[in-house]
Structure formats: C-alpha cells, structure tokens
Design a protein around this motif. Structure first.
Motif, short mmCIF file in Angstrom:
data_model
loop_
_atom_site.label_atom_id
_atom_site.label_comp_id
_atom_site.label_asym_id
_atom_site.label_seq_id
_atom_site.Cartn_x
_atom_site.Cartn_y
_atom_site.Cartn_z
N ASN A 1 0.83 -1.21 0.00
CA ASN A 1 0.00 0.00 0.00
C ASN A 1 0.86 1.26 0.00
OD1 ASN A 1 -2.02 -1.91 2.03
ND2 ASN A 1 -2.82 -0.95 0.19
N GLY A 2 0.47 2.19 -0.83
CA GLY A 2 1.11 3.51 -0.80
C GLY A 2 2.44 3.60 -1.52
N VAL A 3 2.81 2.60 -2.31
CA VAL A 3 4.11 2.66 -2.99
C VAL A 3 4.06 3.46 -4.29
CG1 VAL A 3 4.94 0.48 -2.02
CG2 VAL A 3 3.74 0.48 -4.23
N LYS B 1 1.38 2.81 -6.97
CA LYS B 1 0.77 2.09 -8.10
C LYS B 1 -0.31 2.94 -8.78
CE LYS B 1 -0.59 -1.28 -5.43
NZ LYS B 1 -0.19 -0.76 -4.11
N THR C 1 -0.72 6.09 -8.53
CA THR C 1 -0.09 7.30 -9.05
C THR C 1 0.53 7.03 -10.42
OG1 THR C 1 0.32 8.03 -6.79
CG2 THR C 1 1.58 9.12 -8.55
N1 LIG Z 1 -3.72 13.52 -3.62
C1 LIG Z 1 -2.69 13.17 -2.81
N2 LIG Z 1 -2.25 14.00 -1.85
C2 LIG Z 1 -1.23 13.66 -1.05
N3 LIG Z 1 -0.58 12.51 -1.12
C3 LIG Z 1 -0.97 11.64 -2.06
C4 LIG Z 1 -2.04 11.92 -2.95
N4 LIG Z 1 -2.20 10.88 -3.76
C5 LIG Z 1 -1.27 9.98 -3.40
N5 LIG Z 1 -0.52 10.42 -2.38
C6 LIG Z 1 0.56 9.71 -1.73
O1 LIG Z 1 1.36 9.12 -2.72
C7 LIG Z 1 1.77 7.82 -2.33
C8 LIG Z 1 1.39 6.82 -3.39
O2 LIG Z 1 -0.02 6.74 -3.48
P1 LIG Z 1 -0.75 5.72 -4.45
O3 LIG Z 1 -2.21 5.97 -4.33
O4 LIG Z 1 -0.14 5.79 -5.77
O5 LIG Z 1 -0.40 4.32 -3.76
P2 LIG Z 1 -0.85 2.87 -4.16
O6 LIG Z 1 0.38 2.11 -4.43
O7 LIG Z 1 -1.89 2.91 -5.22
O8 LIG Z 1 -1.47 2.36 -2.79
P3 LIG Z 1 -2.76 1.44 -2.50
O9 LIG Z 1 -2.31 0.03 -2.69
O10 LIG Z 1 -3.07 1.71 -1.07
O11 LIG Z 1 -3.84 1.85 -3.44
C9 LIG Z 1 1.12 7.55 -0.98
O12 LIG Z 1 2.09 7.76 0.01
C10 LIG Z 1 0.04 8.57 -0.90
O13 LIG Z 1 -0.17 8.95 0.43
#
Ligand SMILES: Nc1ncnc2c1ncn2[C@@H]1O[C@H](COP(=O)(O)OP(=O)(O)OP(=O)(O)O)[C@@H](O)[C@H]1O
Ligand SMILES: [Mg+2]
Lengths: 293, 232
Positions: free
Chosen positions: B38-40, B42, B44
């Motif tokens: 989570n949060g790596v 993906k 984004t």
């Molecule tokens: N709109 C935003 N404002 C602030 N931080 C953000 C925003 N969007 C993403 N982040 C941060 O960027 C990082 C990556 O987020 P992302 O949603 O891409 O993760 P993910 O790999 O899709 O996680 P998950 O498996 O939980 O969906 C996280 O640390 C998140 O907190």
C-alpha cells in the motif's frame, strides 16, 4: 383568499425572474466550480442589448419587438459570457479563487464602463401596452406581465432540461457536475461543455435582464448587484449544479418574499436570509444538491 | 512489442517524491500486473500515464509520446481506464454511465452485456444505488466499450465480497486473452490466474520485473510484498 391568489402569483412571477438569474449560476458552479460574480453583469448586458434593440432597431413597443429584443438580449449576454469564459476563465483552469476574482473584476469594470457611458439612471425600456393590464382571478387583479415572466422561465426550464436530458453535451454536463476528472478520463474534452454552460447561463441571465428591466420599469447598471445576490441565495438553497433545485428554490424565495412583505412590509429580504441560514444549517448541500465527495 | 513504455517518470505530490524514476514496458496482448505494498505509488503510476498527475520523464503509447498531453487526448489514443475508486457517475443511470464512455462508432455493448448480464436488466437504475460489485462492473464496462490499445485497471476487486471477486476475476480473465492490460491488483490468486508478466513496485520505483511464476515462491512474495497480500 384574493390576496392569497394575488400574492402567490406575483410571488411565482418573481420566482421566475430569480430562476432565470440562478439557473446559469448553478450550472456554472456545479460543473466548473466557478463562483461567477459576473453573472449579474450578464443580466445587465442582456438588458442593455434588449434596450438597444427595442429603442434603436424597432422604435416600437409591439409585443413582437419586445419578444425579439428579449431573445436578442439573451443571445448578446450569452455571447458576452462565452467571450469572458474563453478570454479569462479558461486561462485560469482549475484556479477557482483566481477565477472568482476575475469575475469580480469583470463585474466591476463592466459596471463602471456602463455607468460612465449611460449613467446609473434608470432608462425606460419600452414594453407592450398590455403589460399594465390585469386579469381577474377570483377577485384578485393580477398584472398580466407576471404570466410572461412565468412562461419564459418555464420555457427556459424546458430548454435546459431538454438539453441536459436528451443531448450528448447535456450528458457530459450532468456527469461533469458530479466528477469532471472522470469525464476527461473517458476521453471527453470537457471544456466544450464549459463553453456551452457559459453560453446557456448567459442567455438565461440576459433574457432575465430584459424581463427584470420590464419589471422594474427600466435598465440600470445597478441591477447587477441586487439580483446577483438573490441568484446566489437561490443556488445555495436549491443546491449547486441542480437546475430543478434552482427552480424550486426560486419559487420558494419569490413566494416567501412576497408574502412576508405583504404582512410585515420590509421584512421580506430578512426572512429570505433566515431561510438561507436555516437551509445551510440543516442541509448544507442545499435542497437538491449532492453531498460533494 | 511493447505498447506502453515509461522512462524515468517522476511525480511529486505536495512536495513528496511519490514516483522516483519509474521505468517499464508493457508488452502487447498480455496482462501485466503491477504489484506492491500500500502507498508505494501504483495508482499514481496509472494517473501519471493518464495525464491526471503532473510528471516528468517519457511516456509513450504505441511509439508516440503522450507525455504532457491533456487527459482526453491521451485517452483518445486508445486507453480504457478503470480507476481505483470506480468513480462511476452516481446520479446518472447505468445506461448513461455507459453511453458517456462511448468513443467508437460501434461500441461493443454485446461484450459488456455478455460479461455482466446483470447490467442489462438495470440500465435505468441510478448507478449510485447499485451494489459495490455492480458499480465495479459499470466501471469496467466503460473501459471495454471501445477498442483500446491498452486497459489500465486499478484494483478491480478491492472491497468486493469473495463471490464477486470471483465474478470480476472471471470477466477479466475473459477479456485478458485478447487485450493488453496493466492491472494493479493485490489479490495474488487473481494475478497468478490472469497475469503473464509482473512488475513489483516499492517506494516509487520498479524493483522487479518478470514471470508471475515467482509468486509461487513464498520467500519471494514475503520479501517483495510483505507478509502476504491483502487477500491471499
Ligand atoms: N492527492 C494526494 N495528496 C497527497 N498525497 C498523495 C495523494 N495521492 C497519493 N498520495 C501519496 O502518494 C503515495 C502513493 O499513493 P498511491 O495511491 O499511488 O499508492 P498505491 O500504491 O496505489 O497504494 P494502495 O495500494 O493503497 O492503493 C502515498 O504515500 C500517498 O499517500
Ligand atoms: Mg492505489
């Protein structure tokens, strides 16, 4: 009973004018997040174009001349709105505070230019002679011009609903009010919908401007402010982005204001503000607004 | 042949360095799974491809740069996108939700209704009143109506009951055969079933690319993804 009928119908007539101002304001905010302080200016531009048509082009106060002037006033305001959108609003894409400030600027500049040019005095708008007639319903004498306001508002409500429900651009607007980003993520250039909404909103306000000029007895750049405030109140009570909400809220406010002013003269505006506060406390998103995500 | 390629893509969100040089290629006619804790970054990554997040670096689709273009133009080059939170239009009917997504002159409603017969009986229902699973079907359908070069699908089984996970997985497996897909998914069982290529991400970078067979190795999974995925 007669008083009740009279006040109700004049209230609905007033509500019709509020609706013309508020409908575009609501769609523009709902779709684009732009608080359009220039909406009152659209109204004034429409009124001046209508005045120009009926005094410079027609030289007559026939019904035909009035209706055409009203429509041309609407088109003039629509074009003005479109130009403002293209020149200023699109350049500030997603910068909502700046967009709002720019619309304040437009309102101030256009107000000052028109004031300098025409003065702020009321200029008489020729209206068809039958405007001062009354019809009798029960024992109440209802000024007939109110029915024209109501019919015009109904026609525009019909046009708005038709466009929103049955056209592709309407579908895009409805979806965009809810989630603009996702609309673009489906491959749609949502800016075209913005332009459509600005034109339509400007058109409705312009038509409203001509009718308001008839209602108030003339045209003045000062119309912008007071009617804009009512437009905002209607939009907030009805819910941002909801045309149906604007229609219901406009009626509610028009009728409330007329009744209160009849029984407690001068308190109409005050009660409308109380109504606004009550709605904001109980349903901050407005009567028909969605809860924003 | 690669359909989509990212080279040294960086994204900053509110000052934090979320993507730190993402580089990968997505082979055509295959399902590539993008995995990671989570949060790596993906989601984004998908948003950067879509032009929904400002980024630096190179992004090309079918050999042409799409980097820096407005989202709607990027999509029109042939991308179907299913966002993480579905983002269906809750006030609109199911039919309108599908209609607005149509770009092709001959949208493939047959495919959508054969994958999700439930939707056909609910065309007039307001999408906001659908169950979570049905909403996901609408979100996936929007991406399948048009002929796309690539599908970007972000956690399609997130928050669904096990039975629905299976149903969504079945439909993805059915479209998988003939499409290029970049699938973000935490459900390793689903990944093993549909993916032919995997990318693993950590702290804004791709740390592994290869065959899904590696996921059979418990130590590998543990070291790359932490103790178990969310569902496995
Ligand atoms: N709109 C935003 N404002 C602030 N931080 C953000 C925003 N969007 C993403 N982040 C941060 O960027 C990082 C990556 O987020 P992302 O949603 O891409 O993760 P993910 O790999 O899709 O996680 P998950 O498996 O939980 O969906 C996280 O640390 C998140 O907190
Ligand atoms: Mg995510």
């Amino acid at each position: 009973m007669d008083t009740f009928v009279l006040i109700s119908i004049t209230g609905v007539g007033l509500g019709a004018l509020y609706f013309l101002v508020a409908s575009g304001l609501s769609l523009i905010y709902g779709l684009m997040g732009v608080l359009n302080f220039a909406h009152g200016t659209f109204l004034v531009v429409g009124a001046f174009v209508g005045l120009w048509m009926s005094t410079q082009v027609f030289h007559t106060n026939s019904t035909f001349a009035f209706i055409v002037s009203m429509i041309v006033g609407g088109i003039g305001a629509g074009i003005f709105a479109l130009i403002m959108e293209q020149l200023l609003i699109t350049r500030l894409y997603n910068r909502h505070i700046d967009q709002a400030l720019v619309t304040v600027g437009v309102a101030l500049v256009v107000g000052a230019v028109l004031g300098g040019w025409f003065t702020n005095d009321l200029r008489l708008l020729p209206t068809p002679p039958w405007f001062i007639n009354t019809v009798t319903i029960g024992k109440a004498f209802i000024p007939v011009d109110r029915f024209l306001y109501i019919l015009t508002a109904l026609a525009l409500l019909g046009i708005f609903v038709g466009i929103l429900k049955f056209t592709r651009i309407g579908l895009i607007i409805r979806a965009g009010v809810e989630n603009r980003t996702m609309v673009t993520a489906l491959g749609i250039n949502v800016k075209r919908a913005f332009s459509a909404v600005f034109f339509l909103g400007g058109f409705a306000a312009g038509v409203g401007g001509v009718l308001i000029a008839a209602y108030q007895g003339g045209v003045t750049p000062l119309m912008a402010g007071s009617w804009l405030i009512y437009g905002f109140i209607v939009v907030v009570i009805g819910g941002m982005g909801s045309i149906g909400g604007s229609a219901v809220a406009a009626l509610l406010i028009g009728i409330t204001k007329q009744f209160v002013n009849y029984y407690i003269p001068g308190l109409g505006d005050f009660v409308v503000v109380i109504l606004l506060v009550a709605v904001l406390l109980v349903r901050p998103q407005g009567l028909f607004g969605k809860v924003s995500a | 042949m690669s359909v989509l390629s990212l080279k040294d893509v960086h994204v900053y969100i509110q000052g934090s360095h979320v993507l730190r040089g993402v580089t990968f290629e997505i082979p055509s006619n295959k399902v590539t799974a993008l995995l990671g804790r989570n949060g790596v970054g993906k989601s984004t990554t998908l948003k950067a491809i879509m032009g929904l997040r400002q980024s630096t670096g190179e992004i090309t689709l079918d050999g042409k740069s799409i980097h820096g273009k407005p989202t709607y133009q990027i999509v029109r080059t042939g991308i179907g996108y299913v966002p993480e939170d579905r983002e269906i239009f809750s006030m609109l009917s199911v039919k309108d939700n599908l209609n607005i997504a149509v770009r092709d002159s001959e949208p493939n409603f047959d495919l959508v209704y054969s994958l999700f017969p439930e939707l056909k009986t609910r065309t007039a229902q307001r999408a906001g009143t659908l169950s979570g699973g049905q909403q996901q079907m609408v979100a996936i359908s929007r991406a399948l109506l048009n002929r796309n070069q690539i599908l970007l699908i972000d956690e399609p089984t997130k928050g669904l009951a096990p039975k629905l996970v299976t149903e969504v997985a079945e439909s993805l497996a059915r479209v998988a055969g003939e499409s290029t897909m970049l699938l973000v998914e935490q459900n390793l069982a689903l990944v093993k079933r549909v993916a032919e290529h995997i990318l693993i991400m950590d702290q804004g970078k791709i740390i592994f690319q290869g065959e899904p067979s590696h996921l059979e190795d418990a130590d590998f999974v543990h070291s790359m993804l932490g103790v178990g995925g969310r569902h496995n």
